[in-house]
Write a protein that holds these residues in place. Structure first.
Motif, PDB file in Angstrom:
ATOM      1  N   LEU A 609      41.015  54.029  23.984  1.00 56.58           N
ATOM      2  CA  LEU A 609      39.800  54.831  23.929  1.00 56.58           C
ATOM      3  C   LEU A 609      38.584  53.972  23.562  1.00 56.58           C
ATOM      4  N   VAL A 610      38.713  53.142  22.527  1.00 60.54           N
ATOM      5  CA  VAL A 610      37.535  52.357  22.132  1.00 60.54           C
ATOM      6  C   VAL A 610      37.173  51.353  23.231  1.00 60.54           C
ATOM      7  N   GLU A 611      38.197  50.840  23.911  1.00 59.24           N
ATOM      8  CA  GLU A 611      37.886  49.934  25.031  1.00 59.24           C
ATOM      9  C   GLU A 611      37.155  50.662  26.152  1.00 59.24           C
ATOM     10  N   ALA A 612      37.642  51.866  26.437  1.00 62.60           N
ATOM     11  CA  ALA A 612      37.003  52.642  27.513  1.00 62.60           C
ATOM     12  C   ALA A 612      35.555  52.954  27.139  1.00 62.60           C
ATOM     13  N   CYS A 613      35.340  53.398  25.906  1.00 64.05           N
ATOM     14  CA  CYS A 613      33.969  53.740  25.476  1.00 64.05           C
ATOM     15  C   CYS A 613      33.078  52.516  25.552  1.00 64.05           C
ATOM     16  N   ASN A 614      33.638  51.374  25.138  1.00 63.16           N
ATOM     17  CA  ASN A 614      32.865  50.144  25.182  1.00 63.16           C
ATOM     18  C   ASN A 614      32.480  49.806  26.620  1.00 63.16           C
ATOM     19  N   GLU A 615      33.456  49.881  27.516  1.00 66.95           N
ATOM     20  CA  GLU A 615      33.180  49.526  28.917  1.00 66.95           C
ATOM     21  C   GLU A 615      32.188  50.493  29.553  1.00 66.95           C
ATOM     22  N   ILE A 616      32.299  51.743  29.200  1.00 64.38           N
ATOM     23  CA  ILE A 616      31.337  52.723  29.734  1.00 64.38           C
ATOM     24  C   ILE A 616      29.931  52.362  29.261  1.00 64.38           C
ATOM     25  N   GLY A 617      29.817  51.994  27.988  1.00 68.30           N
ATOM     26  CA  GLY A 617      28.519  51.615  27.435  1.00 68.30           C
ATOM     27  C   GLY A 617      27.956  50.354  28.069  1.00 68.30           C
ATOM     28  N   LEU A 618      28.872  49.453  28.462  1.00 64.62           N
ATOM     29  CA  LEU A 618      28.428  48.190  29.066  1.00 64.62           C
ATOM     30  C   LEU A 618      28.187  48.332  30.564  1.00 64.62           C
ATOM     31  N   GLY A 619      28.528  49.475  31.114  1.00 68.68           N
ATOM     32  CA  GLY A 619      28.320  49.695  32.540  1.00 68.68           C
ATOM     33  C   GLY A 619      29.387  49.043  33.408  1.00 68.68           C
ATOM     34  N   THR A 620      30.546  48.756  32.829  1.00 74.00           N
ATOM     35  CA  THR A 620      31.605  48.124  33.625  1.00 74.00           C
ATOM     36  C   THR A 620      32.726  49.105  33.956  1.00 74.00           C
ATOM     37  N   ARG A 621      32.556  50.338  33.547  1.00 78.89           N
ATOM     38  CA  ARG A 621      33.562  51.348  33.868  1.00 78.89           C
ATOM     39  C   ARG A 621      32.826  52.659  34.127  1.00 78.89           C
ATOM     40  N   PRO A 622      33.085  53.294  35.252  1.00 78.91           N
ATOM     41  CA  PRO A 622      32.365  54.544  35.547  1.00 78.91           C
ATOM     42  C   PRO A 622      32.861  55.684  34.664  1.00 78.91           C
ATOM     43  N   CYS A 623      32.059  56.700  34.529  1.00 80.89           N
ATOM     44  CA  CYS A 623      32.483  57.881  33.778  1.00 80.89           C
ATOM     45  C   CYS A 623      31.755  59.092  34.363  1.00 80.89           C
ATOM     46  N   ARG A 624      32.241  59.506  35.520  1.00 79.19           N
ATOM     47  CA  ARG A 624      31.554  60.583  36.251  1.00 79.19           C
ATOM     48  C   ARG A 624      31.536  61.890  35.482  1.00 79.19           C
ATOM     49  N   GLU A 625      32.580  62.116  34.682  1.00 77.27           N
ATOM     50  CA  GLU A 625      32.672  63.395  33.973  1.00 77.27           C
ATOM     51  C   GLU A 625      31.495  63.576  33.018  1.00 77.27           C
ATOM     52  N   VAL A 626      31.005  62.455  32.456  1.00 88.89           N
ATOM     53  CA  VAL A 626      29.896  62.523  31.496  1.00 88.89           C
ATOM     54  C   VAL A 626      28.562  62.205  32.173  1.00 88.89           C
ATOM     55  N   LEU A 627      28.602  61.280  33.126  1.00 89.54           N
ATOM     56  CA  LEU A 627      27.349  60.755  33.669  1.00 89.54           C
ATOM     57  C   LEU A 627      27.012  61.270  35.054  1.00 89.54           C
ATOM     58  N   GLY A 628      27.920  62.018  35.666  1.00 92.10           N
ATOM     59  CA  GLY A 628      27.681  62.448  37.039  1.00 92.10           C
ATOM     60  C   GLY A 628      27.652  61.237  37.955  1.00 92.10           C
ATOM     61  N   ASN A 629      26.742  61.218  38.915  1.00 94.27           N
ATOM     62  CA  ASN A 629      26.727  60.060  39.816  1.00 94.27           C
ATOM     63  C   ASN A 629      25.802  58.936  39.336  1.00 94.27           C
ATOM     64  N   MET A 630      25.352  59.046  38.087  1.00 97.57           N
ATOM     65  CA  MET A 630      24.524  57.969  37.530  1.00 97.57           C
ATOM     66  C   MET A 630      25.379  56.723  37.346  1.00 97.57           C
ATOM     67  N   VAL A 631      24.903  55.613  37.887  1.00 97.25           N
ATOM     68  CA  VAL A 631      25.613  54.345  37.717  1.00 97.25           C
ATOM     69  C   VAL A 631      24.857  53.516  36.686  1.00 97.25           C
ATOM     70  N   ILE A 632      25.572  53.051  35.675  1.00 96.27           N
ATOM     71  CA  ILE A 632      24.937  52.256  34.625  1.00 96.27           C
ATOM     72  C   ILE A 632      24.955  50.787  35.067  1.00 96.27           C
ATOM     73  N   ASP A 633      23.805  50.173  35.167  1.00100.15           N
ATOM     74  CA  ASP A 633      23.776  48.739  35.476  1.00100.15           C
ATOM     75  C   ASP A 633      24.465  47.985  34.349  1.00100.15           C
ATOM     76  N   PRO A 634      25.309  47.019  34.693  1.00 96.91           N
ATOM     77  CA  PRO A 634      25.989  46.284  33.626  1.00 96.91           C
ATOM     78  C   PRO A 634      24.991  45.653  32.646  1.00 96.91           C
ATOM     79  N   ILE A 635      25.344  45.713  31.358  1.00 98.91           N
ATOM     80  CA  ILE A 635      24.507  45.113  30.312  1.00 98.91           C
ATOM     81  C   ILE A 635      24.659  43.599  30.372  1.00 98.91           C
ATOM     82  N   CYS A 636      23.558  42.859  30.277  1.00 96.00           N
ATOM     83  CA  CYS A 636      23.647  41.397  30.194  1.00 96.00           C
ATOM     84  C   CYS A 636      23.877  41.011  28.749  1.00 96.00           C
TER      85      CYS A 636
END
Ligand code: ADP
Ligand code: MG
Ligand code: MG
Ligand code: MG
Ligand code: MG
Ligand code: MG
Length: 663
Positions: A609-636
């Motif tokens: 779970l913490v890995e998934a949350c981290n990846e979602i925050g970094l924009g390296t893992r999609p999360c349509r259920e929360v974000l819809g079709n918004m794509v997060i640009d990966p964090i530098c």
């Protein structure tokens, strides 16, 4: 949290004799501030957010995540790096309660332009990028409210023994408390003033095989998750937004208006379904923190009749209905403070204990009833940390330390912030209001969306002369409901259905047959969808009001395209089309192959779970259920800070080297 005093805190026993002095002089310091700045006018809108992070260490071999007690080192490092760069907008790094935590803000507040609403997200992303660049390869800093395994087995890196003189906790070591002496002292003094360890209980989630529910006697106690120290609460991460009012009056008006939104926005941002390794029967953090710093004596809690100790506020025996971390108990704008009002609506309709001496002193100094009442309430609490050599030594005209000692440990859903003492050439800071109830979101897209939304709502309230005011009893009831599992979809909330000024309201009501007559009540229970997206033809909804406001000001198109995405996120989350982080996390746990339907969040589930949350925050893992079709640009990873655009001429030798690969 501002700058922290460095010095030796007094023990609770030694500070007892100073409590009255600090409280009295805190009031005098407020009066001095008030008199100095009461007439300030035309301050511009400035605002800024705060985001808190927890640093975690991942053991990838054993699939176990732990909190990493290196907040202070990271803070030092980030601050020193920040000093070496000169950028228009950088980051500020602040101490937080936990020694695995860190807080960030923009280095300067935002000015009130539409483009700033888009800069918020850029700056949040920059902060995340800089933070992760300060971490080791096996460390992450996801924006989760609570670490799921907090207080469970060996959840700390480096390993430590539970307990210690400050918390005496059975589950959490005092080394998890920020090493600055203020925090340990705060922890210990809350326990000492209270007379026992804090006693935090939240309902346990009932799943099909949750053992606690299997042998439950009829009428037995509700199975709960038990926690026993401040770190369970103050270890929670949130999203706060502070606004500057144009003057004192406006800051007070917004305080009252935002108080009613606090539960609504907490429900909409809910992100705390797991506590101490268990799925909780709630989705939001507030009650945990409230209980974790509840310093009231048994008499103040109403459990026993106590013997007064004249050194303490209210003798330490006067009944106090709420924890010092709780919702507000009185409004502070004169128009909503109705003590002697002929109006049939009582807005201030919950018990609000007052330190009469404080209130009288303020009234005698020409401060109005509403504000004197508010301060009288804050000053029913004792200071919790006093520093040697920093008590009688202070000049009440030059210092606000004693005032802040009370003010900054009244942790309410909204906070009214008087200006700090201005030092040297530091910029003028005006009368501000802080919105404190929101839960931190996994992505900066969401954190920025909620920040922008609150900013726009305050503008719409002012420009359209709206009022969202409700009796505080209804706001408190909403706060209770806002904690519930999936409150967005399963609860209704009290809300005001006549929010326009009287004339405009009557006009609209006359064309809307569904409009409830004003005299049958201004408040009704609405779904989150209705509150945000509108109800029938009489209540427009907060999101459409935001759009109308943006249209009214002629929002520039570049800013609008991003703000539109923010408002859509909020609208869709309110309608249930998108999930809150809490629901998403709960689903994640329940769908995990290692989950045994017993409400236990095991190491491997928490790790994933913490890995998934981290990846979602970094924009390296999609999360349509929360974000819809918004794509997060990966964090530098922003370890290399902004680079000077050099114009220095090169010698031929170097030039040849530099160009050799392309020529
Ligand atoms: P605290 O922890 O006491 O709430 P912080 O200093 O951590 O305060 O954060 C307060 C927020 O207020 C920051 O985002 C900061 O940018 C913002 N801020 C600073 N000055 C002003 C101002 N004059 N008006 C509004 N917001 C401000
Ligand atoms: Mg802060
Ligand atoms: Mg703070
Ligand atoms: Mg903080
Ligand atoms: Mg905090
Ligand atoms: Mg704050």
């Amino acid at each position: 949290m501002g700058l922290l005093k460095v010095g030796t805190p007094l023990s609770w026993k030694d500070s007892l004799e100073h409590l009255n002095y600090i409280r009295e002089h805190g009031v005098l310091q407020f009066i001095a501030t008030y008199n100095r700045l009461v007439a300030v006018e035309n301050d511009t809108l400035l605002y800024g957010d705060e985001i808190e992070y927890g640093i975690l260490k991942l053991d990838r071999v054993n699939r176990k995540a732990r909190i990493s007690l290196q907040g202070s080192e990271s803070l030092e490092f980030l601050r020193s790096r920040e000093q070496n760069i000169h950028q228009v907008r950088g980051c500020s790094w602040h101490q937080e309660y936990g020694s695995w935590m860190i807080e960030s803000t923009p280095s300067q507040p935002y000015a009130g332009y539409t483009a700033s609403l888009v800069s918020v997200e850029q700056n949040m992303r920059l902060r995340r990028g800089r933070l992760i660049s300060a971490l080791g390869d096996d460390e992450i800093a996801p924006t989760m409210v609570a670490f799921p395994q907090m207080g469970v087995d060996d959840f700390v890196h480096p390993p430590v023994m539970s307990g210690g003189p400050a918390s005496e906790s059975e589950f959490i070591s005092d080394s998890c408390i920020n090493p600055h002496p203020r925090f340990g002292t705060l922890t210990g003094n809350i326990r000492r003033r209270r007379g026992s360890k804090v006693d935090i209980r939240v309902p346990l989630f009932k799943d099909v095989k949750t053992p606690e529910f299997e042998n439950l006697q009829e009428g037995g106690d509700e199975p709960s998750i038990y926690m026993d120290c401040m770190a369970f609460g103050m270890g929670c991460c949130c999203l706060q937004v502070t606004f500057q009012g144009s003057n004192l009056d406006e800051s007070r008006y917004l305080y009252d208006q935002l108080a009613g939104l606090a539960p609504i926005m907490m429900a909409l941002t809910a992100a705390t379904p797991i506590l101490k390794g268990r799925l909780a029967g709630i989705d939001a953090r507030w009650t945990v923190i409230s209980q974790s710093v509840d310093d009231r004596t048994p008499a103040e809690r109403g459990e026993v009749v106590g013997v007064p100790d004249p050194r303490m506020a209210g003798g330490g025996v006067t009944r106090l209905c709420k924890s010092r971390y709780d919702s507000i108990s009185s409004y502070i704008h004169p128009s909503s403070f109705d003590q002697d009002s002929p109006s049939s609506i009582q807005y201030n309709d919950v018990p609000c204990e007052i330190d009469e001496k404080t209130k009288d002193l303020l009234l005698q100094n020409g401060i109005d009833a509403a504000l004197s009442h508010h301060m009288g309430h804050l000053f029913t609490r004792d200071p919790l940390v006093s520093f040697e050599g920093n008590i009688q030594e202070l000049d009440d005209e030059q210092s606000t330390d004693h005032f802040e000692s009370i003010q900054s440990t009244n942790w309410q859903t909204v906070r009214w912030k008087p200006p700090p003492v201005q030092s040297g050439d530091s910029p003028h800071i005006g009368w501000r209001t802080e919105f404190r109830s929101m839960e931190v979101q996994m992505t900066d897209f969401e954190n920025a969306a909620f920040t922008a939304f609150i900013v726009i709502v305050t503008r719409a309230i002012l420009v359209f002369n709206l009022t969202l005011l409700m009796p505080i009893s209804k706001v408190d009831e909403n706060m209770r409901r806002a904690h519930c599992v999936d409150a967005v979809n399963k609860q209704k909330f009290w809300f005001r259905n006549h929010i326009l000024p009287d004339d405009a309201d009557e006009m609209i009501a006359s064309t809307c047959p569904q409009a409830p007559p004003r005299k049958s009540g201004l408040f009704e229970e609405m779904t989150m969808d209705e509150i945000m997206n509108g109800k029938s033809c009489y209540y427009p909804g907060l999101v459409p009001l935001c759009y109308t406001y943006l249209e009214h000001i002629g929002c520039d198109c570049a800013s609008f395209s991003r703000i539109d995405q923010y408002l859509k996120l909020i609208s869709r989350r309110a309608s249930g089309e998108l999930l809150t982080p809490a629901t998403w996390m709960r689903n994640f746990v329940q769908a995990h192959p290692d989950y045994k339907q017993d409400s236990v969040v095991s190491d491997s589930v928490a790790f994933d779970l913490v890995e998934a949350c981290n990846e979602i925050g970094l924009g390296t893992r999609p999360c349509r259920e929360v974000l819809g079709n918004m794509v997060i640009d990966p964090i530098c990873k922003a370890g290399q800070y902004s680079t000077p655009l050099s114009g220095d001429r090169m010698g031929n030798e170097d030039l040849r080297k530099v160009l050799k690969n392309i020529m």
